[in-house]
Design an enzyme around this catalytic site. Structure first.
Site, mmCIF file in Angstrom:
data_model
loop_
_atom_site.group_PDB
_atom_site.id
_atom_site.type_symbol
_atom_site.label_atom_id
_atom_site.label_comp_id
_atom_site.label_asym_id
_atom_site.label_seq_id
_atom_site.Cartn_x
_atom_site.Cartn_y
_atom_site.Cartn_z
ATOM 1 N N ASP A 239 -11.242 1.520 12.408
ATOM 2 C CA ASP A 239 -11.688 1.588 11.022
ATOM 3 C C ASP A 239 -13.177 1.252 10.930
ATOM 4 O O ASP A 239 -13.733 0.594 11.809
ATOM 5 C CB ASP A 239 -10.882 0.615 10.160
ATOM 6 C CG ASP A 239 -9.394 0.968 10.161
ATOM 7 O OD1 ASP A 239 -9.087 2.172 10.131
ATOM 8 O OD2 ASP A 239 -8.563 0.044 10.210
ATOM 9 N N ARG B 131 0.823 -1.216 0.000
ATOM 10 C CA ARG B 131 0.000 0.000 0.000
ATOM 11 C C ARG B 131 0.858 1.268 0.000
ATOM 12 O O ARG B 131 0.480 2.272 -0.562
ATOM 13 C CB ARG B 131 -0.918 -0.048 1.228
ATOM 14 C CG ARG B 131 -1.651 1.236 1.557
ATOM 15 C CD ARG B 131 -2.665 1.563 0.470
ATOM 16 N NE ARG B 131 -3.274 2.866 0.668
ATOM 17 C CZ ARG B 131 -2.689 4.029 0.421
ATOM 18 N NH1 ARG B 131 -1.463 4.068 -0.038
ATOM 19 N NH2 ARG B 131 -3.325 5.156 0.627
ATOM 20 N N TYR B 132 2.001 1.206 0.702
ATOM 21 C CA TYR B 132 2.898 2.361 0.805
ATOM 22 C C TYR B 132 4.206 2.005 0.101
ATOM 23 O O TYR B 132 4.672 0.864 0.204
ATOM 24 C CB TYR B 132 3.157 2.693 2.283
ATOM 25 C CG TYR B 132 1.895 2.998 3.049
ATOM 26 C CD1 TYR B 132 1.281 4.244 2.925
ATOM 27 C CD2 TYR B 132 1.293 2.040 3.858
ATOM 28 C CE1 TYR B 132 0.110 4.528 3.611
ATOM 29 C CE2 TYR B 132 0.122 2.321 4.548
ATOM 30 C CZ TYR B 132 -0.476 3.560 4.423
ATOM 31 O OH TYR B 132 -1.634 3.840 5.091
ATOM 32 N N ARG C 2 -9.160 -6.577 10.411
ATOM 33 C CA ARG C 2 -8.872 -7.373 9.220
ATOM 34 C C ARG C 2 -9.713 -8.641 9.235
ATOM 35 O O ARG C 2 -9.283 -9.721 8.860
ATOM 36 C CB ARG C 2 -7.369 -7.687 9.147
ATOM 37 C CG ARG C 2 -6.939 -8.116 7.740
ATOM 38 C CD ARG C 2 -5.436 -8.215 7.583
ATOM 39 N NE ARG C 2 -4.821 -6.939 7.324
ATOM 40 C CZ ARG C 2 -3.689 -6.509 7.914
ATOM 41 N NH1 ARG C 2 -3.073 -7.253 8.794
ATOM 42 N NH2 ARG C 2 -3.191 -5.342 7.597
ATOM 43 N N CYS D 79 -11.219 -6.590 15.731
ATOM 44 C CA CYS D 79 -10.274 -6.856 14.639
ATOM 45 C C CYS D 79 -10.714 -6.180 13.338
ATOM 46 O O CYS D 79 -11.831 -6.365 12.876
ATOM 47 C CB CYS D 79 -10.144 -8.354 14.386
ATOM 48 S SG CYS D 79 -8.924 -8.718 13.093
ATOM 49 N N ARG E 297 7.164 0.101 2.125
ATOM 50 C CA ARG E 297 6.952 -1.045 2.998
ATOM 51 C C ARG E 297 5.807 -1.938 2.531
ATOM 52 O O ARG E 297 4.849 -1.446 1.947
ATOM 53 C CB ARG E 297 6.711 -0.611 4.449
ATOM 54 C CG ARG E 297 5.672 0.465 4.636
ATOM 55 C CD ARG E 297 6.271 1.621 5.454
ATOM 56 N NE ARG E 297 5.266 2.569 5.924
ATOM 57 C CZ ARG E 297 5.005 3.726 5.295
ATOM 58 N NH1 ARG E 297 5.613 4.045 4.182
ATOM 59 N NH2 ARG E 297 4.102 4.553 5.794
ATOM 60 N N LYS F 275 -3.035 6.308 5.869
ATOM 61 C CA LYS F 275 -2.999 6.818 7.244
ATOM 62 C C LYS F 275 -2.769 8.335 7.265
ATOM 63 O O LYS F 275 -1.929 8.847 6.535
ATOM 64 C CB LYS F 275 -1.865 6.145 8.005
ATOM 65 C CG LYS F 275 -2.091 4.665 8.266
ATOM 66 C CD LYS F 275 -0.973 4.118 9.135
ATOM 67 C CE LYS F 275 -1.179 2.657 9.458
ATOM 68 N NZ LYS F 275 -0.931 1.775 8.280
ATOM 69 N N ASP G 270 -6.929 5.524 9.400
ATOM 70 C CA ASP G 270 -6.676 4.975 8.072
ATOM 71 C C ASP G 270 -7.902 5.376 7.251
ATOM 72 O O ASP G 270 -9.007 4.911 7.515
ATOM 73 C CB ASP G 270 -6.527 3.447 8.158
ATOM 74 C CG ASP G 270 -5.329 2.958 7.368
ATOM 75 O OD1 ASP G 270 -5.093 3.512 6.281
ATOM 76 O OD2 ASP G 270 -4.649 2.028 7.844
ATOM 77 N N CYS H 91 -5.059 -16.542 14.993
ATOM 78 C CA CYS H 91 -4.600 -15.878 16.214
ATOM 79 C C CYS H 91 -4.942 -16.788 17.390
ATOM 80 O O CYS H 91 -5.923 -17.524 17.341
ATOM 81 C CB CYS H 91 -5.319 -14.545 16.416
ATOM 82 S SG CYS H 91 -4.976 -13.350 15.120
ATOM 83 N N CYS I 258 -9.647 -10.666 18.721
ATOM 84 C CA CYS I 258 -10.130 -9.387 19.229
ATOM 85 C C CYS I 258 -11.454 -9.088 18.550
ATOM 86 O O CYS I 258 -11.547 -9.168 17.317
ATOM 87 C CB CYS I 258 -9.154 -8.274 18.884
ATOM 88 S SG CYS I 258 -7.451 -8.680 19.278
HETATM 89 C C1 LIG Z 1 -0.064 0.793 8.505
HETATM 90 C C2 LIG Z 1 0.438 0.022 7.385
HETATM 91 C C3 LIG Z 1 1.804 -0.044 7.113
HETATM 92 C C4 LIG Z 1 2.859 0.619 7.981
HETATM 93 O O1 LIG Z 1 2.685 1.985 8.110
HETATM 94 P P1 LIG Z 1 3.654 2.836 9.064
HETATM 95 O O2 LIG Z 1 3.007 4.188 9.081
HETATM 96 O O3 LIG Z 1 4.997 2.831 8.448
HETATM 97 O O4 LIG Z 1 3.666 2.190 10.408
HETATM 98 C C5 LIG Z 1 2.209 -0.780 6.007
HETATM 99 N N1 LIG Z 1 1.306 -1.410 5.212
HETATM 100 C C6 LIG Z 1 -0.018 -1.348 5.450
HETATM 101 C C7 LIG Z 1 -0.937 -2.041 4.522
HETATM 102 C C8 LIG Z 1 -0.503 -0.640 6.556
HETATM 103 O O5 LIG Z 1 -1.817 -0.605 6.782
HETATM 104 S S1 SF4 Z 2 -6.518 -7.455 15.877
HETATM 105 FE FE1 SF4 Z 2 -7.153 -9.222 14.585
HETATM 106 S S2 SF4 Z 2 -5.238 -9.986 13.687
HETATM 107 FE FE2 SF4 Z 2 -4.658 -8.665 15.427
HETATM 108 S S3 SF4 Z 2 -4.464 -10.052 17.194
HETATM 109 FE FE3 SF4 Z 2 -6.547 -9.262 17.214
HETATM 110 S S4 SF4 Z 2 -7.766 -10.794 16.074
HETATM 111 FE FE4 SF4 Z 2 -5.591 -11.167 15.594
#
Ligand SMILES: *Cc1c(COP(=O)(O)O)cnc(C)c1O
Ligand code: SF4
Length: 350
Positions: A270, A87-88, A109, A107, A91, A314, A307, A100, A104
């Site tokens: 989110d 995405r960035y 995702r 969560c 990284r 972000k 985000d 997991c 949570c």
């Molecule tokens: C948050 C995130 C990152 C890391 O972002 P930083 O601001 O560098 O901590 C990298 N990839 C994805 C998809 C993210 O959501």
């Molecule tokens: S936020 Fe989602 S991926 Fe992260 S530890 Fe909790 S359940 Fe697992």
């Protein structure tokens, strides 16, 4: 007793509320799993216990509200294969597994987490490694999921070896909630395995949301990393009824910093389907942030961040300290954290 994974097991240890009993598991919800360690920290007499809220599901998860989506960050459209999100520019995020030890309820995702797809396959690992080799602009990889520490030490060893082989100076962030959910997973052997891959640094990214999660066992687990030269950073989520309170966050951040864990992010939740019960008004979040900035040292202060929807990425939610700009005089009017005003003039205009 091991982890709790069914409502009937849970009802033996907690007096469940009608909302908790009415929860229905759906294809998008994350499974029920609460580790023995985390369970032992929950006050059974408090239905609103901030730790309980994070792990015991309620029927509020089953409501779908306006403005929600399963993938508001549009991670799927930024994915290369099923496991690599780019995405960035500098990284990437590698989804090591969707499992997991404890799930949570907040969560974000959940489109992926807990689907029981399991660990990345050898083909996923090889194609991510090939991607890294072709993209030298990628300086960091987040190993996340799910929780990467559900994988065996030897599997992690193998993955890291392949990624570092493809990109020797790749900084790797281990994004895990194990220090909070099951600190006994973190052993001398695990940390020694990381240390072996020493061509580039590792960072440990934890998720502690409430000061009561920072137990002696958790602190010890993180210390193993920090003592081995792996710095620890914490990412909290701002959660209604858990930590949407300036005193709670002040205590959390100071306790983290004292234990050599740098508060890094405080995320605005989110707009993910099923998480409405945890949402905090933006205005309230920003007010908490302003007060935290007055109380905490620069080191103890996390970045309050959202985000943005539709994959906007972000952005800091720290509000602005600039009131206005006088272009002719080359000066800016600022408000101070104490609510006064001051003028800062561009040195070229003095
Ligand atoms: C948050 C995130 C990152 C890391 O972002 P930083 O601001 O560098 O901590 C990298 N990839 C994805 C998809 C993210 O959501
Ligand atoms: S936020 Fe989602 S991926 Fe992260 S530890 Fe909790 S359940 Fe697992």
């Amino acid at each position: 007793m091991s982890s709790i994974t069914t409502i009937s097991q849970l009802s033996k240890v907690l007096n469940l509320t009608p909302d908790e009993l009415a929860w229905k598991e759906t294809p998008i919800s994350v499974p029920l799993s609460i580790t023995e360690h985390f369970m032992s920290l929950i006050d059974p007499n408090d239905p609103n216990d901030p730790l309980r809220r994070q792990v015991v599901p309620t029927c509020k998860e089953n409501h779908v509200n306006r403005g929600e989506s399963e993938d508001p960050l549009e991670e799927v459209s930024h994915s290369h294969g099923s496991r690599l999100i780019h995405r960035y520019p500098s990284r990437v995020n590698f989804l090591t597994t969707d499992v997991c030890p404890m799930y949570c309820r907040h969560c974000f995702r959940r489109r992926f987490t807990g689907n029981l797809a399991g660990p990345a396959t050898e083909q996923d690992i090889q194609s991510a490694a090939a991607y890294l080799a072709q993209h030298p602009e990628v300086k960091e990889m987040l190993m996340s999921g799910g929780d990467p520490l559900t994988l065996s030490d030897s599997m992690l060893d193998h993955m890291i070896g392949e990624f570092r082989n493809a990109s020797p100076h790749l900084i790797i962030r281990i994004c895990t909630r194990f220090p909070a959910s099951m600190p006994s997973r973190i052993t001398e052997d695990l940390v020694a395995m990381f240390k072996k891959h020493s061509s580039a640094p590792f960072y440990l990214m934890t998720q502690f949301n409430h000061p009561r999660e920072l137990t002696q066992e958790s602190i010890k687990a993180v210390s193993l990393f920090v003592d081995a030269g792996i710095p620890a950073m914490n990412q909290s989520v701002l959660l209604r009824g858990v930590n949407d309170d300036v005193d709670v966050l002040e205590e959390l951040c100071n306790k983290l910093l004292f234990n050599r864990i740098k508060p890094y992010y405080l995320f605005q939740g989110d707009m993910v389907t099923g998480t409405s019960d945890f949402r905090v008004h933006l205005e309230k979040g920003m007010e908490i942030e302003r007060e935290l900035r007055r109380r905490l040292s620069g080191l103890a202060m996390p970045n309050y961040t959202a985000d943005l929807p539709d994959g906007g990425g972000k952005v800091p939610l720290c509000g602005s300290y600039i009131i206005s700009q006088d272009k002719e005089k080359g000066s800016w009017n600022f408000r101070t954290p104490e609510g006064e005003t001051r003028v800062l003039t561009d040195p070229l205009y003095i």
